[in-house]
Design a protein around this motif. Structure first.
Motif, PDB file in Angstrom:
ATOM      1  N   LYS A  98       0.564  -1.226   0.111  1.00 49.74           N
ATOM      2  CA  LYS A  98       0.088  -0.221  -0.052  1.00 49.74           C
ATOM      3  C   LYS A  98       0.815   1.259  -0.001  1.00 49.74           C
ATOM      4  O   LYS A  98       0.520   2.204  -0.421  1.00 49.74           O
ATOM      5  N   TRP A  99       2.011   1.383   0.767  1.00 48.39           N
ATOM      6  CA  TRP A  99       2.894   2.422   0.643  1.00 48.39           C
ATOM      7  C   TRP A  99       3.542   2.649  -0.362  1.00 48.39           C
ATOM      8  O   TRP A  99       3.673   3.670  -1.124  1.00 48.39           O
ATOM      9  N   VAL A 100       3.976   1.524  -1.195  1.00 43.18           N
ATOM     10  CA  VAL A 100       4.470   1.808  -2.687  1.00 43.18           C
ATOM     11  C   VAL A 100       3.475   2.311  -3.638  1.00 43.18           C
ATOM     12  O   VAL A 100       3.824   2.948  -4.479  1.00 43.18           O
ATOM     13  N   GLU A 101       2.013   1.832  -3.465  1.00 40.21           N
ATOM     14  CA  GLU A 101       1.195   2.143  -4.326  1.00 40.21           C
ATOM     15  C   GLU A 101       0.820   3.776  -4.076  1.00 40.21           C
ATOM     16  O   GLU A 101       0.667   4.493  -5.080  1.00 40.21           O
ATOM     17  N   PRO A 107      11.007   6.818  -3.243  1.00 41.51           N
ATOM     18  CA  PRO A 107      11.475   5.832  -2.279  1.00 41.51           C
ATOM     19  C   PRO A 107      12.102   4.673  -2.972  1.00 41.51           C
ATOM     20  O   PRO A 107      12.998   4.280  -2.381  1.00 41.51           O
ATOM     21  N   LEU A 108      11.494   4.112  -3.840  1.00 38.70           N
ATOM     22  CA  LEU A 108      11.792   2.870  -4.521  1.00 38.70           C
ATOM     23  C   LEU A 108      13.394   3.180  -5.238  1.00 38.70           C
ATOM     24  O   LEU A 108      14.056   2.370  -4.944  1.00 38.70           O
ATOM     25  N   PHE A 109      13.521   4.051  -5.719  1.00 37.70           N
ATOM     26  CA  PHE A 109      14.419   4.498  -6.626  1.00 37.70           C
ATOM     27  C   PHE A 109      15.862   4.634  -5.436  1.00 37.70           C
ATOM     28  O   PHE A 109      16.926   4.050  -5.587  1.00 37.70           O
ATOM     29  N   ALA A 120      15.400  -7.977  -3.215  1.00 36.92           N
ATOM     30  CA  ALA A 120      14.407  -9.109  -3.433  1.00 36.92           C
ATOM     31  C   ALA A 120      13.128  -8.789  -2.870  1.00 36.92           C
ATOM     32  O   ALA A 120      11.979  -8.995  -3.564  1.00 36.92           O
ATOM     33  N   LEU A 121      12.824  -8.126  -1.659  1.00 42.99           N
ATOM     34  CA  LEU A 121      11.799  -7.727  -1.268  1.00 42.99           C
ATOM     35  C   LEU A 121      11.152  -6.475  -1.834  1.00 42.99           C
ATOM     36  O   LEU A 121      10.001  -6.534  -2.355  1.00 42.99           O
ATOM     37  N   VAL A 122      11.853  -5.721  -2.521  1.00 43.95           N
ATOM     38  CA  VAL A 122      11.504  -4.556  -3.380  1.00 43.95           C
ATOM     39  C   VAL A 122      10.754  -5.273  -4.699  1.00 43.95           C
ATOM     40  O   VAL A 122       9.914  -4.799  -4.826  1.00 43.95           O
ATOM     41  N   ASN A 123      11.284  -6.222  -5.259  1.00 46.61           N
ATOM     42  CA  ASN A 123      10.979  -6.852  -6.482  1.00 46.61           C
ATOM     43  C   ASN A 123       9.364  -7.521  -5.936  1.00 46.61           C
ATOM     44  O   ASN A 123       8.515  -7.419  -6.839  1.00 46.61           O
ATOM     45  N   LEU A 124       9.518  -8.264  -5.207  1.00 46.59           N
ATOM     46  CA  LEU A 124       8.157  -8.875  -4.560  1.00 46.59           C
ATOM     47  C   LEU A 124       7.135  -7.772  -4.198  1.00 46.59           C
ATOM     48  O   LEU A 124       6.108  -7.937  -4.916  1.00 46.59           O
ATOM     49  N   VAL A 125       7.325  -6.787  -3.511  1.00 45.98           N
ATOM     50  CA  VAL A 125       6.456  -6.009  -3.163  1.00 45.98           C
ATOM     51  C   VAL A 125       5.894  -5.094  -4.474  1.00 45.98           C
ATOM     52  O   VAL A 125       4.627  -4.825  -4.562  1.00 45.98           O
ATOM     53  N   ALA A 126       6.714  -4.710  -5.454  1.00 44.89           N
ATOM     54  CA  ALA A 126       6.305  -3.743  -6.434  1.00 44.89           C
ATOM     55  C   ALA A 126       5.611  -4.900  -7.488  1.00 44.89           C
ATOM     56  O   ALA A 126       4.588  -4.328  -8.174  1.00 44.89           O
ATOM     57  N   GLY A 127       6.009  -6.346  -7.154  1.00 47.10           N
ATOM     58  CA  GLY A 127       4.861  -7.290  -8.173  1.00 47.10           C
ATOM     59  C   GLY A 127       3.750  -7.191  -7.654  1.00 47.10           C
ATOM     60  O   GLY A 127       2.845  -7.590  -8.428  1.00 47.10           O
ATOM     61  N   LEU A 128       3.397  -7.281  -6.535  1.00 40.08           N
ATOM     62  CA  LEU A 128       2.269  -7.339  -5.769  1.00 40.08           C
ATOM     63  C   LEU A 128       1.240  -6.084  -5.731  1.00 40.08           C
ATOM     64  O   LEU A 128       0.108  -6.125  -5.576  1.00 40.08           O
ATOM     65  N   SER A 129       1.833  -5.066  -5.979  1.00 40.85           N
ATOM     66  CA  SER A 129       1.259  -3.556  -5.995  1.00 40.85           C
ATOM     67  C   SER A 129       0.675  -3.331  -7.536  1.00 40.85           C
ATOM     68  O   SER A 129       0.735  -4.260  -8.379  1.00 40.85           O
ATOM     69  N   ASP A 130       0.046  -2.323  -7.520  1.00 37.22           N
ATOM     70  CA  ASP A 130      -0.638  -2.065  -8.863  1.00 37.22           C
ATOM     71  C   ASP A 130       0.184  -1.077  -9.589  1.00 37.22           C
ATOM     72  O   ASP A 130      -0.131  -0.430 -10.522  1.00 37.22           O
ATOM     73  N   LEU A 140      13.675   0.717 -11.666  1.00 32.20           N
ATOM     74  CA  LEU A 140      14.765  -0.293 -11.599  1.00 32.20           C
ATOM     75  C   LEU A 140      16.007   0.115 -12.286  1.00 32.20           C
ATOM     76  O   LEU A 140      17.040  -0.123 -11.759  1.00 32.20           O
ATOM     77  N   MET A 141      15.871   0.420 -13.273  1.00 32.24           N
ATOM     78  CA  MET A 141      17.026   0.651 -14.282  1.00 32.24           C
ATOM     79  C   MET A 141      18.058   1.872 -13.827  1.00 32.24           C
ATOM     80  O   MET A 141      19.181   1.880 -13.719  1.00 32.24           O
ATOM     81  N   ALA A 142      17.096   2.869 -13.273  1.00 28.61           N
ATOM     82  CA  ALA A 142      17.763   3.968 -12.650  1.00 28.61           C
ATOM     83  C   ALA A 142      18.615   3.842 -11.477  1.00 28.61           C
ATOM     84  O   ALA A 142      19.709   4.068 -11.207  1.00 28.61           O
ATOM     85  N   GLY A 143      17.743   3.088 -10.501  1.00 29.27           N
ATOM     86  CA  GLY A 143      18.251   2.671  -9.190  1.00 29.27           C
ATOM     87  C   GLY A 143      19.664   1.707  -9.322  1.00 29.27           C
ATOM     88  O   GLY A 143      20.467   1.837  -8.690  1.00 29.27           O
ATOM     89  N   LYS A 144      19.316   0.935  -9.955  1.00 32.72           N
ATOM     90  CA  LYS A 144      20.557  -0.438 -10.159  1.00 32.72           C
ATOM     91  C   LYS A 144      21.549   0.551 -11.013  1.00 32.72           C
ATOM     92  O   LYS A 144      22.913   0.043 -10.862  1.00 32.72           O
ATOM     93  N   PHE A 145      21.443   1.414 -11.731  1.00 34.16           N
ATOM     94  CA  PHE A 145      22.687   1.874 -12.597  1.00 34.16           C
ATOM     95  C   PHE A 145      23.558   2.925 -11.725  1.00 34.16           C
ATOM     96  O   PHE A 145      24.749   2.619 -11.532  1.00 34.16           O
TER      97      PHE A 145
END
Length: 207
Positions: A98-101, A107-109, A120-130, A140-145
């Motif tokens: 809910k917070w990510v949504e 925050p994710l960046f 792994a938790l970020v990928n999971l939560v983002a996948g379950l969010s809308d 993902l591309m920006a943060g991992k860069f």
């Protein structure tokens, strides 16, 4: 142990790693996305030491972005399946979703930028969010860069880490600071999630 820590042996090991081809440099960060207990930092350092800063960075960045996005897509498609509904039962996961949504990119960046936060938790939560697929891919591309480049820069001259004590000290301090900042960010995120959840619950009770 002394033989393994010899700078010449480290460089020779990096060259042997390089001789295995770039596919391994791409594959290992990809696999780490599915098996988060594997040492992503070590893979990125190895790629930078074997292939140089830019090529090693690109291999690590591409591998971890593709792997993380694949996990996101799998969770998005099957995460609410009956066989995997245990993923959504956790109260913490529900709060994070809910917070990510509500908060989206920013925050994710920041969370993805730091190498010692649970991606792994970020990928999971983002996948379950809308959250939209395109938006998460950009995040993902920006943060991992940022994260992968920082680690690649440190590992681009492995021999110097063993022959230049000043550089080694700087690297150790930087890694320690990244770890501290990542943990502080994780604590603040959890605190904000709890605060938002309580505020939402209180407003519902008032209504």
């Amino acid at each position: 142990m002394k033989e393994w820590l010899n700078p010449n042996n480290i460089v020779e090991l990096a060259q042997h790693y390089k001789s295995l081809g770039p596919f391994l440099g791409l594959l290992l960060p990809f696999i780490e996305s599915f098996l988060p207990f594997l040492p992503l930092v070590a893979f990125v350092l190895a790629n930078a030491g074997a292939y140089g800063l830019w090529y090693g960075f690109l291999l690590s960045w591409a591998g971890t972005v593709v792997g993380s996005y694949a996990v996101f897509l799998i969770v998005r498609k099957y995460g609410r399946n009956r066989l995997l509904n245990f993923l959504t039962k956790s109260a913490r996961i529900q709060k994070l979703i809910k917070w990510v949504e509500r908060n989206g990119f920013g925050p994710l960046f920041l969370f993805i930028c730091f190498p010692f936060t649970p991606s792994a938790l970020v990928n999971l939560v983002a996948g379950l969010s809308d959250m939209k697929k395109k938006n998460y891919l950009v995040t993902l591309m920006a943060g991992k860069f940022v994260m992968i480049f920082m680690i690649s820069y440190i590992g681009s001259d492995i021999k110097a880490l063993f022959t230049d004590p000043i550089r080694t000290a700087i690297v150790v301090v930087v890694i320690f600071l990244l770890w501290i900042i990542g943990k502080q960010l994780e604590r603040r995120l959890n605190a904000k999630v709890e605060a938002d959840f309580r505020a939402t619950a209180a407003s519902r009770e008032e209504k």
